[in-house]
Enzyme design. Sequence first.
Site, PDB file in Angstrom:
ATOM      1  N   HIS A  33      11.252 -11.091   7.595  1.00 53.27           N
ATOM      2  CA  HIS A  33      11.202 -10.612   8.982  1.00 53.27           C
ATOM      3  C   HIS A  33       9.804 -10.630   9.565  1.00 53.27           C
ATOM      4  CE1 HIS A  33       9.737  -6.916   7.074  1.00 53.27           C
ATOM      5  NE2 HIS A  33       9.237  -6.602   8.248  1.00 53.27           N
TER       6      HIS A  33
HETATM    7  C1  UD1 Z   1       8.798  -3.897  12.853  1.00 56.02           C
HETATM    8  C2  UD1 Z   1       7.346  -3.615  12.503  1.00 56.02           C
HETATM    9  C3  UD1 Z   1       7.050  -4.148  11.106  1.00 56.02           C
HETATM   10  C4  UD1 Z   1       8.027  -3.602  10.088  1.00 56.02           C
HETATM   11  C5  UD1 Z   1       9.450  -3.851  10.552  1.00 56.02           C
HETATM   12  C6  UD1 Z   1      10.420  -3.161   9.622  1.00 56.02           C
HETATM   13  C7  UD1 Z   1       5.794  -3.620  14.405  1.00 56.02           C
HETATM   14  C8  UD1 Z   1       4.744  -4.378  15.109  1.00 56.02           C
HETATM   15  N1  UD1 Z   1       6.446  -4.293  13.438  1.00 56.02           N
HETATM   16  O1  UD1 Z   1       8.968  -5.307  12.878  1.00 56.02           O
HETATM   17  O2  UD1 Z   1       5.752  -3.745  10.730  1.00 56.02           O
HETATM   18  O3  UD1 Z   1       7.813  -4.271   8.871  1.00 56.02           O
HETATM   19  O4  UD1 Z   1       9.635  -3.300  11.857  1.00 56.02           O
HETATM   20  O5  UD1 Z   1      11.683  -3.737   9.682  1.00 56.02           O
HETATM   21  O6  UD1 Z   1       6.015  -2.476  14.693  1.00 56.02           O
HETATM   22  N2  UD1 Z   1      15.921  -6.257  16.808  1.00 56.02           N
HETATM   23  C9  UD1 Z   1      17.279  -6.075  16.993  1.00 56.02           C
HETATM   24  N3  UD1 Z   1      17.806  -4.867  16.668  1.00 56.02           N
HETATM   25  C10 UD1 Z   1      17.078  -3.828  16.189  1.00 56.02           C
HETATM   26  C11 UD1 Z   1      15.695  -4.029  15.998  1.00 56.02           C
HETATM   27  C12 UD1 Z   1      15.133  -5.243  16.311  1.00 56.02           C
HETATM   28  O7  UD1 Z   1      17.990  -6.977  17.430  1.00 56.02           O
HETATM   29  O8  UD1 Z   1      17.640  -2.749  15.890  1.00 56.02           O
HETATM   30  C13 UD1 Z   1      15.349  -7.582  17.105  1.00 56.02           C
HETATM   31  C14 UD1 Z   1      14.872  -7.707  18.556  1.00 56.02           C
HETATM   32  O9  UD1 Z   1      15.135  -9.007  18.991  1.00 56.02           O
HETATM   33  C15 UD1 Z   1      13.382  -7.481  18.425  1.00 56.02           C
HETATM   34  C16 UD1 Z   1      13.076  -8.078  17.054  1.00 56.02           C
HETATM   35  O10 UD1 Z   1      14.218  -7.796  16.266  1.00 56.02           O
HETATM   36  O11 UD1 Z   1      12.641  -8.108  19.442  1.00 56.02           O
HETATM   37  C17 UD1 Z   1      11.843  -7.505  16.396  1.00 56.02           C
HETATM   38  O12 UD1 Z   1      11.918  -6.075  16.325  1.00 56.02           O
HETATM   39  P1  UD1 Z   1      10.563  -5.215  16.331  1.00 56.02           P
HETATM   40  O13 UD1 Z   1      10.877  -3.804  16.109  1.00 56.02           O
HETATM   41  O14 UD1 Z   1       9.735  -5.550  17.528  1.00 56.02           O
HETATM   42  O15 UD1 Z   1       9.752  -5.797  15.110  1.00 56.02           O
HETATM   43  P2  UD1 Z   1      10.203  -5.960  13.600  1.00 56.02           P
HETATM   44  O16 UD1 Z   1      10.144  -7.396  13.228  1.00 56.02           O
HETATM   45  O17 UD1 Z   1      11.431  -5.214  13.346  1.00 56.02           O
HETATM   46  N1  UDP Z   2      16.041  -2.384   3.345  1.00 58.78           N
HETATM   47  C1  UDP Z   2      17.347  -1.939   3.497  1.00 58.78           C
HETATM   48  N2  UDP Z   2      18.297  -2.838   3.874  1.00 58.78           N
HETATM   49  C2  UDP Z   2      18.017  -4.150   4.096  1.00 58.78           C
HETATM   50  C3  UDP Z   2      16.687  -4.597   3.922  1.00 58.78           C
HETATM   51  C4  UDP Z   2      15.714  -3.679   3.557  1.00 58.78           C
HETATM   52  O1  UDP Z   2      17.629  -0.753   3.288  1.00 58.78           O
HETATM   53  O2  UDP Z   2      18.943  -4.909   4.435  1.00 58.78           O
HETATM   54  C5  UDP Z   2      15.011  -1.406   2.947  1.00 58.78           C
HETATM   55  C6  UDP Z   2      14.213  -1.798   1.722  1.00 58.78           C
HETATM   56  O3  UDP Z   2      14.863  -1.390   0.550  1.00 58.78           O
HETATM   57  C7  UDP Z   2      12.901  -1.064   1.964  1.00 58.78           C
HETATM   58  C8  UDP Z   2      12.752  -1.074   3.459  1.00 58.78           C
HETATM   59  O4  UDP Z   2      14.048  -1.348   3.977  1.00 58.78           O
HETATM   60  O5  UDP Z   2      13.002   0.286   1.530  1.00 58.78           O
HETATM   61  C9  UDP Z   2      11.799  -2.161   3.848  1.00 58.78           C
HETATM   62  O6  UDP Z   2      11.835  -2.341   5.214  1.00 58.78           O
HETATM   63  P1  UDP Z   2      11.381  -3.682   5.922  1.00 58.78           P
HETATM   64  O7  UDP Z   2      11.384  -4.805   4.968  1.00 58.78           O
HETATM   65  O8  UDP Z   2      12.181  -3.789   7.158  1.00 58.78           O
HETATM   66  O9  UDP Z   2       9.895  -3.317   6.404  1.00 58.78           O
HETATM   67  P2  UDP Z   2       8.467  -3.322   5.695  1.00 58.78           P
HETATM   68  O10 UDP Z   2       8.549  -2.555   4.439  1.00 58.78           O
HETATM   69  O11 UDP Z   2       8.050  -4.743   5.519  1.00 58.78           O
HETATM   70  O12 UDP Z   2       7.595  -2.673   6.709  1.00 58.78           O
END
Ligand code: UD1
Ligand code: UDP
Length: 370
Positions: free
Chosen positions: A204
């Site tokens: 992601h």
């Molecule tokens: C965010 C965090 C990242 C973290 C990740 C955990 C920032 C800058 N990034 O990244 O550090 O590792 O969360 O998962 O804060 N979207 C959906 N549904 C949702 C959420 C997101 O469709 O419930 C889609 C949207 O198109 C959105 C994209 O995912 O634009 C990215 O979501 P966003 O929260 O901006 O960043 P993450 O990649 O989730």
């Molecule tokens: N995770 C989860 N379901 C999923 C993928 C990840 O519960 O389908 C959990 C994973 O076990 C970990 C956390 O989400 O505890 C990690 O989140 P993510 O990878 O979104 O973010 P990051 O740690 O890179 O910020």
Amino acid sequence: MKIATFLGARPQFIKAAVLSRLIQQSNDVEECLVHTGQHYDYGMSDIFFEELNIPHPDHQLSVGSGSHGVQTGKMLIEAERIIEEEKPDIVLVYGDTNSTLAGALAASKMNVPIAHVESGLRSHDKTMPEEVNRIMTDHVSRFLFCPTQTAVDNLKKEGITDHVYQVGDIMFDALKYYTSADKIPETIESLDILPKKYALCTLHRAGNTDDISRFRQLWAALKEVSERIPIILPLHPRTRNVISKVGLSFSDNMHIIEPVGYREMLQLERFARIILTDSGGVQREAYMHSVPCLTLRDQTEWIETVESGWNQVVGVDPEKIENGLDHFLTNGAPVEWKPLYGDGDAGEQILEILTKEKLSNQTMISADAV
Ligand code: UD1
Ligand code: UDP
């Protein structure tokens, strides 16, 4: 003592589950939960509150997705209003997301002490939005709770030494509490895949998904991996959007599924032969479960996992990915495993430190009054 916890993204719900449970058992601490709404799909948010018994948020800011400026700006406006209304003694934030930064910035402007859990991590790559968020949060925080000695050292290099506590990784607390030793993941039963006969993959990171040619290269490499071992991919919505926009195909051995709940994810990790990921959390969960990992990034903040031989940083280079896979499939996992992330009591330590600090402040104030 009243703690206002700001959170909004998947990994923060998991970390907060640990501390919220302890706070509920405490007579001295009250928590006000503020959900920014950064993650909002059922499988990215509500599922964690339900299965981990996290109290319903006291405030839902419903900010949703957007550019960094829009998202963080909207959160900041709302966070200021909530802090004004709730008057917490401490604002607590986790990790390095835009929700972290917004909570911390609002609190710092209002002179409310900030506790940062997962402080001191650095990738030394400021093109990562998370790196900017964590540096800024650390520099305005009053209490810096570090998971590792490397994190403590990083803060020291930036001149931060006061109120820095190495407490271990709160994700280890969560993993220890929620993992079932023997439960076979439902996902592999339904896919008819055997334990330890599959690779688990999550993707992601914006640095991978937003650069389409880089993402194509990574996807092609994963297809190659799937020729050797089935891959299960619980796909983050960001990545799903990219795949459908670009129209990438996948092989029969690539099992793309919706994001799963935390308990199922822990079991999928535990029974995987190998994990491939660009996630910070999943990288160290791989280590915690003693499963080898290939990190699909060009650097990692979790260097202890690499130094100990359990993790290889392979980026998106097909050759490095293949060599890494070869290495772990042929040699198996390293023999030595050390408790790099503490004893699973980070939550208890954090709460104790915050409570003691509050009590000593009260004593100072009443002594001043006399
Ligand atoms: C965010 C965090 C990242 C973290 C990740 C955990 C920032 C800058 N990034 O990244 O550090 O590792 O969360 O998962 O804060 N979207 C959906 N549904 C949702 C959420 C997101 O469709 O419930 C889609 C949207 O198109 C959105 C994209 O995912 O634009 C990215 O979501 P966003 O929260 O901006 O960043 P993450 O990649 O989730
Ligand atoms: N995770 C989860 N379901 C999923 C993928 C990840 O519960 O389908 C959990 C994973 O076990 C970990 C956390 O989400 O505890 C990690 O989140 P993510 O990878 O979104 O973010 P990051 O740690 O890179 O910020």
